[in-house]
Design an enzyme around this catalytic site. Structure first.
Site, short mmCIF file in Angstrom:
data_model
loop_
_atom_site.label_atom_id
_atom_site.label_comp_id
_atom_site.label_asym_id
_atom_site.label_seq_id
_atom_site.Cartn_x
_atom_site.Cartn_y
_atom_site.Cartn_z
N CYS A 156 42.89 74.52 26.29
CA CYS A 156 41.60 73.83 26.13
C CYS A 156 41.35 72.86 27.28
CB CYS A 156 41.60 73.04 24.83
SG CYS A 156 41.40 74.05 23.34
N ASN A 161 38.70 74.61 30.24
CA ASN A 161 39.50 75.60 29.52
C ASN A 161 39.91 76.72 30.47
OD1 ASN A 161 36.68 76.19 29.40
ND2 ASN A 161 36.93 77.52 27.63
N CYS A 199 38.93 70.72 19.27
CA CYS A 199 39.65 71.42 18.21
C CYS A 199 40.71 70.49 17.61
CB CYS A 199 40.30 72.69 18.75
SG CYS A 199 41.78 72.40 19.73
N GLU A 253 40.43 69.76 27.10
CA GLU A 253 41.01 68.44 26.86
C GLU A 253 42.47 68.40 27.29
OE1 GLU A 253 39.28 70.34 24.84
OE2 GLU A 253 38.02 69.19 23.47
N GLU A 258 41.43 80.44 30.01
CA GLU A 258 41.78 81.49 29.05
C GLU A 258 42.76 82.50 29.65
OE1 GLU A 258 37.99 82.93 27.54
OE2 GLU A 258 37.75 81.07 26.38
N CYS A 269 43.58 69.50 19.91
CA CYS A 269 43.19 68.55 20.97
C CYS A 269 42.97 67.16 20.41
CB CYS A 269 41.95 69.05 21.70
SG CYS A 269 42.36 70.41 22.82
N1 THU Z 1 37.80 75.03 23.74
C1 THU Z 1 38.10 73.92 24.48
O1 THU Z 1 38.38 74.01 25.68
N2 THU Z 1 38.08 72.73 23.85
C2 THU Z 1 37.78 72.55 22.53
O2 THU Z 1 37.96 71.47 22.01
C3 THU Z 1 37.23 73.68 21.76
C4 THU Z 1 37.50 75.01 22.33
C5 THU Z 1 37.84 76.33 24.42
C6 THU Z 1 39.02 77.18 24.05
C7 THU Z 1 38.51 78.57 24.37
O3 THU Z 1 38.74 78.84 25.75
C8 THU Z 1 37.02 78.48 24.14
O4 THU Z 1 36.70 77.09 24.09
C9 THU Z 1 36.55 79.13 22.85
O5 THU Z 1 37.28 78.67 21.76
#
Ligand code: THU
Length: 132
Positions: A50, A39, A83, A52, A41, A86
């Site tokens: 994300c 991920n 999520c 994925e 941000e 994804c």
């Molecule tokens: N996140 C992912 O990278 N993948 C997921 O499937 C769930 C959430 C990340 C997004 C964000 O940077 C952090 O987790 C908190 O939501």
């Protein structure tokens, strides 16, 4: 290296200063090659991406369009579920039976499939008959 180990390794370099929740993902392309993503941000929170999505982007950038296996890992109390967005992204490049391994850094795992994560998913078949 196993797919889960690749996801574990890339998770270490995730950029998650706002949530402090680092996620690593790895997908195996049809060629057998492993692609990783973490991920990333952003201070403008909705601009974050994300893990994925990063792994899928790496696969596409390498010229592959089908994935055969997925692994996702985070430091969460239970194996981290992708999520909703994804799940749809994974469904684009795999199929309902594609194995997905969800994991925690503490060692818990849960095995599922893309179909298990996204039953009733929208796919190209639903657009049959639509004008090009
Ligand atoms: N996140 C992912 O990278 N993948 C997921 O499937 C769930 C959430 C990340 C997004 C964000 O940077 C952090 O987790 C908190 O939501």
């Amino acid at each position: 290296m196993s797919l889960l180990d690749a996801a574990r390794e890339v998770r270490e370099v995730a950029y998650a200063p706002y949530s402090n929740f680092k996620v690593g993902a790895a997908v195996r392309g049809a060629s057998g090659a492993i692609y990783r993503g973490c991920n990333v941000e952003n201070v403008a929170y909705p601009e974050g991406t994300c893990a994925e999505a990063g792994a899928i982007a790496a696969m596409i950038a390498a010229g592959e369009t089908r994935l055969t296996e997925v692994a996702v890992i985070a430091d969460s109390p239970s194996p981290v579920p992708p999520c909703g967005g994804c799940r749809q992204k994974l469904a684009e490049f795999g199929d309902g039976k594609t194995p997905v391994l969800l994991a925690t850094t503490a060692g818990a795992t849960e095995a599922t499939t893309i179909g298990g994560l996204l039953p009733g998913r929208f796919d190209a078949g639903h657009m049959e008959g639509a004008a090009p």
